[in-house]
Structure formats: structure tokens, C-alpha cells
Design a protein around this motif. Structure first.
Motif, mmCIF file in Angstrom:
data_model
loop_
_atom_site.group_PDB
_atom_site.id
_atom_site.type_symbol
_atom_site.label_atom_id
_atom_site.label_comp_id
_atom_site.label_asym_id
_atom_site.label_seq_id
_atom_site.Cartn_x
_atom_site.Cartn_y
_atom_site.Cartn_z
ATOM 1 N N ALA A 58 -1.431 11.624 1.615
ATOM 2 C CA ALA A 58 -0.097 12.053 2.027
ATOM 3 C C ALA A 58 0.669 10.916 2.689
ATOM 4 O O ALA A 58 1.865 10.698 2.404
ATOM 5 C CB ALA A 58 -0.223 13.244 2.985
ATOM 6 N N HIS A 59 -0.054 10.192 3.587
ATOM 7 C CA HIS A 59 0.603 9.051 4.230
ATOM 8 C C HIS A 59 0.984 7.989 3.205
ATOM 9 O O HIS A 59 2.084 7.397 3.267
ATOM 10 C CB HIS A 59 -0.342 8.477 5.290
ATOM 11 C CG HIS A 59 0.255 7.320 6.038
ATOM 12 N ND1 HIS A 59 1.297 7.468 6.930
ATOM 13 C CD2 HIS A 59 -0.050 5.982 6.008
ATOM 14 C CE1 HIS A 59 1.620 6.280 7.420
ATOM 15 N NE2 HIS A 59 0.811 5.362 6.875
ATOM 16 N N GLN A 60 0.090 7.744 2.238
ATOM 17 C CA GLN A 60 0.382 6.758 1.196
ATOM 18 C C GLN A 60 1.550 7.215 0.328
ATOM 19 O O GLN A 60 2.407 6.401 -0.057
ATOM 20 C CB GLN A 60 -0.868 6.546 0.336
ATOM 21 C CG GLN A 60 -0.714 5.424 -0.694
ATOM 22 C CD GLN A 60 -1.991 5.182 -1.452
ATOM 23 O OE1 GLN A 60 -2.993 5.875 -1.208
ATOM 24 N NE2 GLN A 60 -1.971 4.216 -2.355
ATOM 25 N N HIS A 61 1.592 8.516 0.007
ATOM 26 C CA HIS A 61 2.713 9.040 -0.782
ATOM 27 C C HIS A 61 4.033 8.886 -0.020
ATOM 28 O O HIS A 61 5.050 8.446 -0.598
ATOM 29 C CB HIS A 61 2.459 10.505 -1.118
ATOM 30 C CG HIS A 61 3.506 11.109 -1.992
ATOM 31 N ND1 HIS A 61 3.703 10.737 -3.313
ATOM 32 C CD2 HIS A 61 4.437 12.075 -1.734
ATOM 33 C CE1 HIS A 61 4.685 11.423 -3.826
ATOM 34 N NE2 HIS A 61 5.152 12.253 -2.894
ATOM 35 N N ALA A 62 3.993 9.242 1.295
ATOM 36 C CA ALA A 62 5.214 9.078 2.093
ATOM 37 C C ALA A 62 5.615 7.607 2.173
ATOM 38 O O ALA A 62 6.803 7.248 2.074
ATOM 39 C CB ALA A 62 4.996 9.665 3.490
ATOM 40 N N TYR A 63 4.577 6.739 2.355
ATOM 41 C CA TYR A 63 4.874 5.299 2.420
ATOM 42 C C TYR A 63 5.430 4.804 1.086
ATOM 43 O O TYR A 63 6.345 3.972 1.052
ATOM 44 C CB TYR A 63 3.599 4.540 2.795
ATOM 45 C CG TYR A 63 3.777 3.048 2.783
ATOM 46 C CD1 TYR A 63 4.461 2.402 3.815
ATOM 47 C CD2 TYR A 63 3.271 2.282 1.734
ATOM 48 C CE1 TYR A 63 4.627 1.028 3.786
ATOM 49 C CE2 TYR A 63 3.435 0.912 1.703
ATOM 50 C CZ TYR A 63 4.115 0.288 2.734
ATOM 51 O OH TYR A 63 4.277 -1.073 2.707
ATOM 52 N N ALA A 64 4.874 5.318 -0.026
ATOM 53 C CA ALA A 64 5.372 4.901 -1.340
ATOM 54 C C ALA A 64 6.813 5.356 -1.546
ATOM 55 O O ALA A 64 7.640 4.599 -2.066
ATOM 56 C CB ALA A 64 4.467 5.466 -2.441
ATOM 57 N N GLU A 65 7.090 6.599 -1.125
ATOM 58 C CA GLU A 65 8.469 7.070 -1.231
ATOM 59 C C GLU A 65 9.412 6.214 -0.388
ATOM 60 O O GLU A 65 10.501 5.827 -0.844
ATOM 61 C CB GLU A 65 8.546 8.533 -0.807
ATOM 62 C CG GLU A 65 7.861 9.502 -1.772
ATOM 63 C CD GLU A 65 8.008 10.943 -1.317
ATOM 64 O OE1 GLU A 65 8.542 11.127 -0.200
ATOM 65 O OE2 GLU A 65 7.597 11.851 -2.058
ATOM 66 N N LEU A 66 8.984 5.931 0.874
ATOM 67 C CA LEU A 66 9.822 5.080 1.722
ATOM 68 C C LEU A 66 9.987 3.691 1.127
ATOM 69 O O LEU A 66 11.091 3.116 1.126
ATOM 70 C CB LEU A 66 9.197 5.003 3.121
ATOM 71 C CG LEU A 66 9.964 4.157 4.158
ATOM 72 C CD1 LEU A 66 11.356 4.740 4.385
ATOM 73 C CD2 LEU A 66 9.181 4.089 5.454
ATOM 74 N N ARG A 67 8.868 3.176 0.609
ATOM 75 C CA ARG A 67 8.930 1.838 -0.006
ATOM 76 C C ARG A 67 9.822 1.847 -1.240
ATOM 77 O O ARG A 67 10.629 0.918 -1.459
ATOM 78 C CB ARG A 67 7.521 1.399 -0.386
ATOM 79 C CG ARG A 67 7.430 0.011 -0.992
ATOM 80 C CD ARG A 67 5.969 -0.392 -1.145
ATOM 81 N NE ARG A 67 5.841 -1.651 -1.840
ATOM 82 C CZ ARG A 67 5.796 -1.801 -3.162
ATOM 83 N NH1 ARG A 67 5.849 -0.711 -3.935
ATOM 84 N NH2 ARG A 67 5.691 -2.994 -3.720
ATOM 85 N N ASN A 68 9.704 2.886 -2.072
ATOM 86 C CA ASN A 68 10.576 2.971 -3.252
ATOM 87 C C ASN A 68 12.030 3.079 -2.861
ATOM 88 O O ASN A 68 12.909 2.472 -3.478
ATOM 89 C CB ASN A 68 10.168 4.164 -4.116
ATOM 90 C CG ASN A 68 8.798 3.975 -4.738
ATOM 91 O OD1 ASN A 68 8.369 2.848 -4.987
ATOM 92 N ND2 ASN A 68 8.104 5.080 -4.992
ATOM 93 N N ALA A 69 12.287 3.874 -1.791
ATOM 94 C CA ALA A 69 13.670 3.986 -1.323
ATOM 95 C C ALA A 69 14.175 2.644 -0.815
ATOM 96 O O ALA A 69 15.321 2.233 -1.103
ATOM 97 C CB ALA A 69 13.758 5.054 -0.222
ATOM 98 N N GLU A 70 13.309 1.941 -0.047
ATOM 99 C CA GLU A 70 13.726 0.631 0.443
ATOM 100 C C GLU A 70 13.915 -0.356 -0.705
ATOM 101 O O GLU A 70 14.876 -1.140 -0.709
ATOM 102 C CB GLU A 70 12.682 0.099 1.422
ATOM 103 C CG GLU A 70 12.632 0.867 2.745
ATOM 104 C CD GLU A 70 11.562 0.340 3.672
ATOM 105 O OE1 GLU A 70 10.798 -0.552 3.216
ATOM 106 O OE2 GLU A 70 11.487 0.796 4.827
ATOM 107 N N LEU A 71 12.994 -0.302 -1.707
ATOM 108 C CA LEU A 71 13.165 -1.178 -2.875
ATOM 109 C C LEU A 71 14.439 -0.855 -3.635
ATOM 110 O O LEU A 71 15.158 -1.769 -4.091
ATOM 111 C CB LEU A 71 11.952 -1.050 -3.799
ATOM 112 C CG LEU A 71 10.641 -1.672 -3.304
ATOM 113 C CD1 LEU A 71 9.520 -1.372 -4.287
ATOM 114 C CD2 LEU A 71 10.794 -3.174 -3.115
ATOM 115 N N ALA A 72 14.734 0.435 -3.802
ATOM 116 C CA ALA A 72 15.973 0.819 -4.469
ATOM 117 C C ALA A 72 17.184 0.317 -3.695
ATOM 118 O O ALA A 72 18.159 -0.194 -4.285
ATOM 119 C CB ALA A 72 16.028 2.337 -4.638
#
Length: 328
Positions: free
Chosen positions: A138-152
């Protein structure tokens, strides 16, 4: 088990390099210490000579000889027998009755407790590990979402910055092109003004020279000059020739008539013919008529040719008419 390092030791590599350097130095020193053959005198040269006990023929081609041999056929090897070690010692036996060594129910209880405890503990550890893995996922998924948002967001900012740079470069190029076009336009206007001032007097003079040379001409004028004027001159010459011919013939006729009249008046008539002459018209009456006729002919010829020779051609006829009047 500690992982074995596959990288060589730097100290060992350095020692090997130093050893190779020392060996190379010793070899160079040994070669320098060896006695060398002196240089050959002028006109001679050194050659390699074999000094071994047995001489060897030196040639570029190695002698090759083909030989053949025949070996006996191999027999099948028998299978190797199994190795059975020799028996040592003596065989003995013993008898254990039921319940002599241990009680299964009593002895197995602590073992079962340990196995059950270990199983429960392992199950609890696995459950806790699964929960921890779920939290990590869950933490990795949230981090991936945050990272994807930051990358976007970063990509959006980079794309925006790229568009700004491209727009800036495009505006700069557009401005430079506009300045270049303005410069070219200014130069063209200046060149056109200079050319107009320079060619203001040149073009008329060139056209005048070309027109005088015959490069530019009026087709009607050229047609008149090449077609009409030659035809007109030819017709005028023919007309003048006819008029000159008619005038010449008229002059010859007038001269002939005048000569005949002079011959007729120069001889006196006989007396017996005086009366007949009185009845006939006198020559003095005919002479004025001839003179009048000649004057009328000369006047018509003069009127026709007054454009070419108005005065010079009338003088002979007038002279002739004056002679006729004097003769009368």
C-alpha cells in the motif's frame, strides 16, 4: 556465507607491475652488458652464420613426408564389477522388549509441544509478514502514485518550458527575419533609387542610339521606307522618263517644223503664183497659228513638269516661239 570478492587486490596488482618493471630493467641491463659485434669496415657487411655443432639447412619451405600405419582392432572391455568392501569385525545381536527404552506418549509430548509451538509461531510470523507486506504494497502504491503525479508534473513543466523556449526561439527568428527583410527592403529601395537616378539619362541615350542604329523602328515608317518609297521613286523615274521622252519628241517635231518653215520663207515665190498665193492663206497667217500651237503645247508641258524643272525647260519653247514671231 560471505560472498567471495572476484575483484583482484590493488596491492597485488601493484606488486606484479613492479616485478615486471624490475624484470624488464634487468633484461635491458643484461643486453647492454653483453658484448656486441663491432661495426663492419667500409665495403663489408655482417651476415648470420650457424655456429652450432650440427648444421641445419635453412629454407622457406619445410619438408613434408606422408607416412601411414595400421593398428590392431580394439577388443570390447568387460564391464567393471561392483566394488564390495571386505567385511571386518564380528556380527552381534540384541533384543529390546516393549517399554524398556522409553514411553512413546510421555516422550513425544514435549516434542509435539515444541512442533506445535513452532508451527503456531511460524504461522503468526507469516501472518505478520503478510500484513507488513500488504502495508508495504500500500505504501509503495501510494508512493508510486505520488511519484507518477510528480513525474507528470515535472513532464508538464518541462513541456511548458520547452514550449516557452521554442516560442522564444521562434519569436527571435521571426524578429531576425523581419529585421533582415527590412534591411533587404531598405537596400532594394536605395538600389532602386540609385538605379533610377543613374539610368534616368542612360536609358534615353541608349534607346536613342539603338533607334538611330536601327534596332527600334516604326513598322509603318519602315514599311514606307522599304516598300512604298522605292516603288514611288520607280514610278516617278518612269513618269519623268516618259515626260522627257515626250518633250524630246516634241522638241524634235518643233525643230523640224521650224526648219521647214524657215526653208519655205527663205525662198521667194514666183510672180505667176502671186495671185494664187493671195487667194490662198498667207504663210504669215499660218506661222502665228503654228507658233500659237507650239506655245500651247509648251505651256501644257511646263504645267505638267513645273514641280521638277519649271523654268529651265520652258526657255527653249519660248525661244522657239520668239524666233517664229521674228520670222513672221
Amino acid at each position: 556465507i560471505p560472498a567471495q570478492s572476484t575483484q583482484p587486490n590493488p596491492l597485488e596488482i601493484q606488486r606484479q607491475r613492479e616485478a615486471r618493471k624490475r624484470a624488464l630493467a634487468r633484461k635491458c641491463a643484461k643486453e647492454q652488458m653483453q658484448q656486441r659485434t663491432p661495426e663492419p669496415v667500409e665495403g663489408r657487411e655482417h651476415i648470420h652464420v650457424q655456429t652450432e655443432l650440427y648444421l641445419e639447412e635453412i629454407s622457406d619451405r619445410i619438408t613434408e613426408v606422408d607416412t601411414e600405419c595400421q593398428t590392431d582392432a580394439f577388443l570390447d572391455r568387460p564391464p567393471t564389477p561392483l566394488f564390495i568392501p571386505a567385511k571386518t569385525g564380528k556380527d552381534v545381536a540384541t533384543q529390546i522388549e516393549e517399554g524398556e527404552l522409553f514411553d512413546f506418549d510421555v516422550e513425544v509430548k514435549p516434542i509435539l509441544e515444541v512442533l506445535i509451538g513452532k508451527t503456531v509461531e511460524q504461522a503468526l510470523l507469516e501472518v505478520m509478514e503478510e500484513e507488513e507486506l500488504a502495508q508495504l504494497w500500500a505504501h509503495q502504491h501510494a508512493y508510486a502514485e505520488l511519484r507518477n503525479a510528480e513525474l507528470a508534473e515535472v513532464q508538464r513543466l518541462e513541456e511548458q518550458d520547452r514550449r516557452y523556449r521554442e516560442e522564444k526561439e521562434r519569436r527571435k527568428r521571426q524578429h531576425m527575419q523581419m529585421l533582415q527583410k527590412q534591411k533587404e527592403t531598405t537596400e532594394k529601395i536605395a538600389a532602386r533609387a540609385f538605379a533610377q537616378r543613374y539610368l534616368a539619362d542612360l536609358i534615353p541615350s541608349v534607346f536613342n542610339n539603338l533607334r538611330e542604329s536601327g534596332f527600334f523602328y516604326d513598322p509603318i515608317e519602315r514599311d514606307i521606307e522599304t516598300e512604298f518609297l522605292p516603288w514611288l521613286m520607280t514610278e516617278v523615274e518612269e513618269t519623268l522618263e516618259r515626260r522627257v521622252l515626250g518633250r524630246t519628241m516634241l522638241d524634235s517635231l518643233i525643230c523640224t517644223v521650224v526648219e521647214k518653215r524657215l526653208d519655205a520663207f527663205s525662198h521667194k515665190p514666183p510672180s505667176d503664183q502671186t495671185e494664187a498665193a493671195a487667194e490662198e492663206p498667207r504663210p504669215t497667217d499660218a506661222a502665228p497659228q503654228v507658233a500659237g500651237e507650239t506655245d500651247a503645247a509648251d505651256q501644257r508641258v511646263a504645267e505638267e513638269e513645273e514641280t521638277d524643272q519649271p523654268v529651265a525647260e520652258e526657255e527653249p519653247s519660248r525661244h522657239i516661239s520668239f524666233q517664229l514671231e521674228e520670222s513672221d
